[in-house]
Design an enzyme around this catalytic site. Structure first.
Site, short mmCIF file in Angstrom:
data_model
loop_
_atom_site.label_atom_id
_atom_site.label_comp_id
_atom_site.label_asym_id
_atom_site.label_seq_id
_atom_site.Cartn_x
_atom_site.Cartn_y
_atom_site.Cartn_z
N GLY B 71 0.79 -1.34 0.12
CA GLY B 71 0.09 -0.06 0.01
C GLY B 71 0.79 1.33 -0.01
O GLY B 71 0.47 2.23 -0.84
N GLY B 200 -2.51 -6.33 -0.11
CA GLY B 200 -3.02 -7.73 0.10
C GLY B 200 -3.10 -7.91 1.39
O GLY B 200 -4.06 -8.88 2.00
N THR B 237 12.23 -7.67 -10.70
CA THR B 237 11.74 -8.78 -10.98
C THR B 237 10.53 -9.10 -9.89
O THR B 237 10.47 -8.65 -8.82
CB THR B 237 12.86 -10.00 -10.57
OG1 THR B 237 14.09 -9.95 -11.37
CG2 THR B 237 12.31 -11.37 -10.63
N CYS B 325 0.55 8.66 22.63
CA CYS B 325 1.32 7.59 23.32
C CYS B 325 1.72 6.42 22.39
O CYS B 325 2.74 5.71 22.64
CB CYS B 325 1.04 7.39 24.71
SG CYS B 325 0.88 8.69 25.60
#
Lengths: 133, 395
Positions: B71, B200, B237, B325
């Site tokens: 993403g 995914g 690739t 936090c």
């Protein structure tokens, strides 16, 4: 590895001295909810010693553990000794805090010092009043 | 101890069916999809199949799908690549105030590169008003990027309406559909967008793989140079096992979409009604209806999110929070602040994202487990003590 060590987790899961002292001799507040952590310390002083220390904390796990540890370290100490508690010594007693949490959560010592200063300034005010009489 | 995973917005479990199709490509099958000899045939076919599966999930053409590493890459690629491809036309882009950091900081990088950025506000539910987009459009606007749904508050945005505006003005419109693709119906023609990101690990596929869909004819400047993979738009690739897994996850999501939604929506609604019913001063964040199926988000007043998260964890429940936090940057969620929530309330952010592994017992366990935790933290909280003494108006 979990983000907090066992000692921090112990103080977070079982915090010591939570609450408020009725008619405290000094109150100190540090931090604000915008950065996420806020602590209020209440003290009872007898013969220049911290007879009782209690706190309330809004904040993350580290902030709660720090408050608990500070209250434990401070209880029974003289005011001078308690003023020597530092964020570093608190972190040391807790066997370490996550690096990014050190500053924001480690406000307990400052809050305690403010409570002591509050007590001292009230006392000064009282002696002054007496002196004027 | 009972373990309940309510953090599916962070990552979903890779389904066994997905893992099974991936495994042969981790050793058994050797070959580079670009190779001309027969060793390249199987991996190439596998990537083609996955491309068709992903395309089918969103109603796209196969060749419009570019596989990415996830993403974050899809969003970076879209915002920077689409803007740069049109910089001769103009250098103004529009996003919303609640975009994911991978959009927001890509846009900020474009600012450093000489672009101008407009961030449109959201209402108290986190919804973008399409009219604000219309008003923000300038002659030199080249890109609008608005998320399909926000992963922190679950709110679904009016993408169709915004797309009508961008189309009329001939402006490229990208949507970050990472929270929605594979979770609710997503169809690129229905939405009317020009580019769309998906990942995914949000719908039971593997981590480390995502896709960017770009409508045929829309230009993008590649990020990675040096190869002809993905139609020359993303060199390198192909990550065959991950891509195969993404394809399978997309296929399963397409087939089971409505039954999954039917499973999640009642659980979400039970939680969203149950918690505020059991605990006072709990605010539901995001839109009550226009929201993601498994997404329940709240702000619990007077306490801080991380301590709540840690105590829930000690009871076996995994949730998330947008409190300062909790974040690495130690800043309160920009999403909650943009919705107008005060900082001290945003600090009590609690995010439960329900998934396919969950059932009603999990929700009930959560509804039973949280109240004593909140009570315990409130007893410790100076803000709560103040509230009890002075009431809400007191400061």
């Amino acid at each position: 590895m979990p983000i907090y060590n066992d000692k921090v987790m112990d103080h977070f899961m079982n915090p010591r001295n939570v609450g408020e002292i009725e008619n405290p001799d000094g109150v100190g507040e540090e931090g604000n909810p915008i950065c996420g952590d806020m602590m209020t310390f209440y003290i009872k002083v007898k013969d220049d010693r911290l007879e009782d220390v209690k706190f309330r904390t809004f904040g993350c796990g580290a902030a709660i553990a720090v408050s608990s540890m500070v209250s434990e370290m401070a209880k029974g100490k003289t005011l001078d000794e308690a003023m020597k508690i530092t964020p570093q010594s608190v972190a040391q007693e807790l066997e370490g805090l996550p690096k990014n949490k050190f500053h924001c959560s480690n406000l307990g010592a400052q809050a305690l010092h403010k409570a002591i200063e509050d007590y001292l300034s009230k006392k000064k005010g009282l002696t002054k009043d007496k002196g004027e009489k | 101890m009972r373990k309940i995973y309510f953090d599916n917005a962070a990552i979903t479990r890779t389904l066994p069916e997905v893992k099974d199709v991936m495994l042969p490509y981790l050793g058994e099958i050797v070959g580079n999809p670009s190779s001309l000899h027969e060793w390249g045939d199987l991996p190439r076919e596998a990537v083609d199949t996955a491309r068709a599966q992903v395309a089918a999930l969103i109603g796209a053409d196969n060749e419009e799908i570019i596989f990415t590493s996830g993403g974050t890459e899809s969003n970076n690629f879209a915002v920077k690549g689409l803007a740069l491809a049109q910089q001769n036309k103009g250098k103004h882009i529009i996003i919303s105030a609640i975009e994911h950091f991978s959009i927001l900081y890509s846009a900020k990088t474009l600012e450093k590169w000489g672009f101008e950025l407009t961030q449109v506000p959201v209402d108290k539910y986190g919804i973008v008003n399409p009219d604000d987009i219309r008003k923000s459009i300038r002659k030199d606007t080249v890109l609008v990027s608005i998320m399909h749904a926000n992963g922190e508050i679950g709110t679904i945005e009016p993408i169709k309406e915004i797309a009508e505006i961008t189309r009329k003005n001939n402006i490229i419109f990208h949507t970050d559909a990472i929270a929605t693709a594979g979770t609710i119906p997503v169809n690129v023609s229905d939405l009317g967008v020009d580019a769309l990101s998906l990942a995914g690990n949000q719908f039971y596929g593997p981590v480390g793989v995502g896709a960017l869909w770009i409508k045929k004819g829309v230009r993008i400047i590649p990020f990675f140079d040096g190869g002809i993979q993905e139609g020359g738009r993303r060199a390198g690739t192909e990550n065959v096992p991950a891509i195969v897994g993404l394809g399978k996850a997309a296929e399963l999501a397409r087939i089971h979409l409505s039954e999954r939604m039917e499973q999640l929506i009642p659980l979400r609604d039970e939680l969203m009604e149950g918690l505020p019913h059991k605990i006072n001063h709990v605010i539901v964040t995001g839109h009550p209806k226009h929201r993601l199926p498994g997404h329940a988000s709240f702000c619990v007043e007077f306490i801080e999110g991380e301590s709540m998260l840690m105590l829930l964890n000690s009871k076996g429940i995994a949730v998330s929070s947008g409190s300062a936090c909790t974040s690495r940057a130690l800043k309160a969620s920009h999403v909650l602040i943009a919705m107008g929530l005060p900082h001290e309330i945003a600090q009590g952010s609690l995010l439960c994202t329900i998934g396919l592994d969950n059932n009603i017992n999990d929700v009930e366990y959560m509804i039973d487990t949280l109240p004593p935790i909140v009570e315990r933290l409130r007893q410790m909280s100076p803000l709560y003590a103040k509230f009890i003494k002075e009431g809400k108006g007191g400061k």
